[in-house]
Write an enzyme that holds these catalytic residues in place. Structure first.
Site, PDB file in Angstrom:
ATOM      1  CG  ASP A 240      -0.032  -0.107   2.519  1.00 45.76           C
ATOM      2  OD1 ASP A 240       0.209  -1.248   2.967  1.00 45.76           O
ATOM      3  OD2 ASP A 240       0.458   0.927   3.014  1.00 45.76           O
TER       4      ASP A 240
ATOM      5  CG  ASP B 137       1.492   4.940   5.677  1.00 49.77           C
ATOM      6  OD1 ASP B 137       0.884   4.060   6.324  1.00 49.77           O
ATOM      7  OD2 ASP B 137       1.989   5.942   6.214  1.00 49.77           O
TER       8      ASP B 137
HETATM    9  N1  LIG Z   1       1.199   1.322   5.748  1.00 44.21           N
HETATM   10  C1  LIG Z   1       1.679   0.480   6.636  1.00 44.21           C
HETATM   11  N2  LIG Z   1       2.101   0.910   7.844  1.00 44.21           N
HETATM   12  C2  LIG Z   1       2.606   0.030   8.740  1.00 44.21           C
HETATM   13  N3  LIG Z   1       2.709  -1.282   8.539  1.00 44.21           N
HETATM   14  C3  LIG Z   1       2.289  -1.753   7.360  1.00 44.21           C
HETATM   15  N4  LIG Z   1       2.266  -2.998   6.873  1.00 44.21           N
HETATM   16  C4  LIG Z   1       1.755  -2.952   5.638  1.00 44.21           C
HETATM   17  N5  LIG Z   1       1.423  -1.683   5.305  1.00 44.21           N
HETATM   18  C5  LIG Z   1       1.760  -0.909   6.367  1.00 44.21           C
END
Ligand SMILES: Nc1ncnc2[nH]cnc12
Ligand SMILES: CSC[C@H]1O[C@H](OP(=O)(O)O)[C@H](O)[C@@H]1O
Length: 299
Positions: free
Chosen positions: A216, A218
């Site tokens: 992703d 974030d």
């Molecule tokens: N955006 C994110 N922040 C923290 N841990 C994660 N693991 C997978 N995506 C994450």
């Protein structure tokens, strides 16, 4: 202490599987076994087996079914259980959020630095009565990174060699201001688990490297929704086949007999102990035998 670089090492490969990776494919003679450590129980039983004749030990970081959150993982027990099982090299697989446009979901990052912002975890095997300070200036083993890079290239999986993984405490994902701050710090990816895991592997003199799988963006990217577990799991399901194929390809290369690690990960404690032998706490020393017997015997 034996530190002859020509010394023969028969590697045993540890794999720590993160979110979405609770088993590995292709292991022969496999068996889940309980391993107790002086620091308590690891996240789950460990899966022992061989792949192409190489001894492997797999641990699902959060336990099968993912019952354990990042702050409740017994990182010391996880790493100690690997050491007690003879593991010489750990490949850590992790789901991460991307902090850079050029690292989209599905991309793999062979992390080479960490910023450790975790705070609610035990971070060392050493303690009052036996103090040690290891270097984590270069926290990952470049030899494992070389193998990951070669195999990802051969397999045509999009990846980047090098990058900084910001370790947050969680379990909540970041605020947008935090995410922007970490971007300004130059971080590449964000996750909640690789510290103190990498520090403890160094204390246990186990070579360690992380292959981070982006799931992703974030919450900083204007064209993408903020991260959710649903999105992470969906992308991990797509990444998991690549991850399993990567591990299968890496193990024969990592498992070939070799000399000591050129980067010295397997000798990290050589000059790290500072407590004089007569000032050491025998009870702690006895626990430490599980991870540091090589140097304690010499002291
Ligand atoms: N955006 C994110 N922040 C923290 N841990 C994660 N693991 C997978 N995506 C994450
Ligand atoms: C399920 S999203 C958050 C979760 O995923 C990552 O874990 P791992 O490194 O074990 O793959 C992240 O660090 C969080 O723990």
């Amino acid at each position: 202490m034996s530190t002859n670089p020509a010394q023969a090492v028969q590697p045993v490969i540890g794999i720590i599987g993160g979110s979405g990776l609770y088993e590995i494919a292709g292991l022969e003679n496999k068996e889940w076994r309980k391993v107790e450590t002086p620091w308590g129980a690891p996240s789950d039983e460990l899966l022992f087996g061989t792949l192409d004749g190489v001894r492997c030990v797999f641990l699902p970081r959060h336990g099968r079914g993912h019952p354990l959150p990042p702050s409740r993982l017994n990182y010391r027990a996880n790493v100690a259980a690997m050491k007690m099982s003879g593991v010489t090299d750990i490949v850590s697989l992790s789901a991460v959020g991307s902090l850079r446009e050029e690292l989209p979901p599905g991309h793999f990052v062979i992390v080479d630095q960490f910023i450790d912002r975790s705070f609610a975890r035990e971070k060392s095997f050493f303690d009052t009565g036996c103090v040690a300070h290891v270097s984590v200036a270069d926290p990952v083993c470049p030899r494992i990174g070389d193998v990951a890079q070669a195999k990802l290239t051969e397999m045509g999986i999009a990846h980047t060699r090098g990058g900084t993984y910001l370790v947050m405490e969680g379990p909540q994902f970041s605020t947008r201001a935090e995410s922007e701050l970490y971007r300004q710090w130059g971080c590449s990816v964000i996750g909640m688990t690789n510290m103190p895991e990498a520090k403890l592997a160094r204390e246990a003199e186990i070579c360690y490297a992380t292959v981070a799988m982006v799931t992703d963006y974030d919450c900083w990217h204007q064209d993408h929704d903020s991260v959710t577990v649903d999105a992470v799991v969906r992308v991990m399901k797509q990444n998991a086949d690549h991850a399993r194929a990567l591990i299968k390809a890496m193990i024969p290369a990592l498992g070939a007999p070799r000399g000591l690690c050129p980067a010295g990960c397997d000798r990290a404690l050589e000059y790290a102990l500072i407590t004089a032998p007569e000032a050491r706490d025998p009870a702690l020393v006895s626990k430490l035998e599980a991870v540091a017997s090589r140097v304690l015997k010499a002291g």
